[in-house]
Design a protein around this motif. Structure first.
Motif, PDB file in Angstrom:
ATOM      1  N   ASP A   1     -26.579  -9.504 -24.113  1.00 59.37           N
ATOM      2  CA  ASP A   1     -26.691  -8.059 -24.143  1.00 59.37           C
ATOM      3  C   ASP A   1     -25.942  -7.398 -25.114  1.00 59.37           C
ATOM      4  OD1 ASP A   1     -28.542  -8.306 -21.915  1.00 59.37           O
ATOM      5  OD2 ASP A   1     -26.772  -8.164 -20.477  1.00 59.37           O
ATOM      6  N   ASP A   2     -25.541  -8.096 -26.205  1.00 65.84           N
ATOM      7  CA  ASP A   2     -24.950  -7.376 -27.277  1.00 65.84           C
ATOM      8  C   ASP A   2     -23.610  -7.179 -26.903  1.00 65.84           C
ATOM      9  OD1 ASP A   2     -26.957  -7.498 -29.198  1.00 65.84           O
ATOM     10  OD2 ASP A   2     -27.867  -5.370 -28.328  1.00 65.84           O
ATOM     11  N   SER A   3     -23.020  -7.951 -26.174  1.00 70.78           N
ATOM     12  CA  SER A   3     -21.715  -7.723 -25.670  1.00 70.78           C
ATOM     13  C   SER A   3     -20.763  -8.010 -26.692  1.00 70.78           C
ATOM     14  CB  SER A   3     -21.163  -8.662 -24.445  1.00 70.78           C
ATOM     15  OG  SER A   3     -19.813  -8.492 -24.149  1.00 70.78           O
ATOM     16  N   THR A   4     -19.446  -7.480 -26.593  1.00 71.32           N
ATOM     17  CA  THR A   4     -18.521  -7.835 -27.644  1.00 71.32           C
ATOM     18  C   THR A   4     -17.297  -8.215 -27.101  1.00 71.32           C
ATOM     19  OG1 THR A   4     -17.311  -5.456 -27.513  1.00 71.32           O
ATOM     20  CG2 THR A   4     -19.249  -5.907 -29.252  1.00 71.32           C
ATOM     21  N   ASP A   5     -17.290  -8.855 -26.004  1.00 70.12           N
ATOM     22  CA  ASP A   5     -16.561  -9.693 -25.109  1.00 70.12           C
ATOM     23  C   ASP A   5     -16.244 -10.729 -25.810  1.00 70.12           C
ATOM     24  OD1 ASP A   5     -16.159  -7.314 -23.378  1.00 70.12           O
ATOM     25  OD2 ASP A   5     -17.434  -8.336 -21.655  1.00 70.12           O
ATOM     26  N   ALA A   6     -14.991 -11.207 -25.646  1.00 69.64           N
ATOM     27  CA  ALA A   6     -14.666 -12.748 -26.487  1.00 69.64           C
ATOM     28  C   ALA A   6     -13.503 -13.196 -25.676  1.00 69.64           C
ATOM     29  CB  ALA A   6     -14.148 -12.385 -27.940  1.00 69.64           C
ATOM     30  N   THR A   7     -13.555 -14.538 -25.561  1.00 71.68           N
ATOM     31  CA  THR A   7     -12.460 -15.373 -24.842  1.00 71.68           C
ATOM     32  C   THR A   7     -11.889 -16.084 -26.094  1.00 71.68           C
ATOM     33  OG1 THR A   7     -13.762 -15.614 -22.735  1.00 71.68           O
ATOM     34  CG2 THR A   7     -11.999 -17.022 -23.226  1.00 71.68           C
ATOM     35  N   LEU A   8     -10.651 -15.809 -26.118  1.00 69.98           N
ATOM     36  CA  LEU A   8      -9.820 -16.756 -26.957  1.00 69.98           C
ATOM     37  C   LEU A   8      -8.819 -17.697 -26.511  1.00 69.98           C
ATOM     38  CD1 LEU A   8      -8.516 -13.833 -29.447  1.00 69.98           C
ATOM     39  CD2 LEU A   8     -10.524 -15.396 -29.814  1.00 69.98           C
ATOM     40  N   ILE A   9      -8.723 -18.967 -26.880  1.00 66.83           N
ATOM     41  CA  ILE A   9      -7.786 -19.766 -26.369  1.00 66.83           C
ATOM     42  C   ILE A   9      -6.757 -19.879 -27.386  1.00 66.83           C
ATOM     43  CG2 ILE A   9      -7.438 -22.122 -25.498  1.00 66.83           C
ATOM     44  CD1 ILE A   9     -10.709 -22.132 -24.839  1.00 66.83           C
ATOM     45  N   VAL A  10      -5.446 -19.553 -26.660  1.00 61.94           N
ATOM     46  CA  VAL A  10      -4.367 -19.526 -27.682  1.00 61.94           C
ATOM     47  C   VAL A  10      -3.274 -20.817 -27.145  1.00 61.94           C
ATOM     48  CG1 VAL A  10      -2.626 -18.359 -28.786  1.00 61.94           C
ATOM     49  CG2 VAL A  10      -4.488 -17.422 -28.369  1.00 61.94           C
TER      50      VAL A  10
END
Length: 173
Positions: A9-18
């Motif tokens: 749905d054109d989401s700009t959410d992101a998950t980063l693993i640091v």
């Protein structure tokens, strides 16, 4: 860092693993720890770091790849003859509930084991159920209550006395 990007749905959410690491907190880290408390609190932490040099306490930092502390906490070996006492545990507010507190406690427990002690203790304010829930998930059990108090610096610079009731908790290691 390994990014994982959701495009549904054109989401700009992101998950980063640091990746993070645990090391001793150093005096040079204190300017980056203002999130953990007032200037009065940081002066107290600085005094505790001199106790760390004497081997009386350990003070740990969970750090990002840029070597910035995002969780800190101490272990006092003199508060109880048979245990390491965890205190002043704090996680950067925006990163709470991400496992950093668990990592910090587990690293502290390993330090306690390395000293030949087989029990960890801590006190948690009764009005902090979120922290108490974490400690219970990690195997800590309540065994008593006691009042505690300390001086805090307010936003206006005035020193105020903070009084609270704490639940005493411990875990066999």
């Amino acid at each position: 860092m390994l990014p994982s990007v959701s495009t549904e749905d054109d989401s700009t959410d992101a998950t980063l693993i640091v990746p993070v690491s645990v090391r001793d907190l150093l005096p040079r880290d204190l300017p980056a720890c203002t999130w953990s408390g007032s200037a009065t609190h940081l002066r107290h932490v600085e005094r505790e770091l001199t106790r760390a040099e004497a081997g009386e306490v350990d003070y740990l930092a969970v750090c990002t790849p840029a070597d910035l502390p995002v969780a800190i906490g101490g272990i006092d070996y003199q508060a109880s003859a048979q245990a390491g006492t965890l205190w002043q545990l704090a996680v950067f507010p925006a990163l709470r509930s991400r496992g950093l507190g668990t990592l910090l406690v587990r690293a502290a427990e390993q330090r306690i084991r390395n000293r030949g002690l087989r029990r960890a203790e801590l006190a948690v304010e009764e009005n902090n159920p979120r922290a108490r829930d974490l400690y219970e998930r990690l195997g800590y059990a309540a065994y008593g209550r006691e009042p505690d108090a300390w001086d805090e610096e307010g936003p206006d610079g005035a020193i105020r006395r903070h009084e609270t009731m704490c639940v005493l908790m411990r875990r066999d290691l």
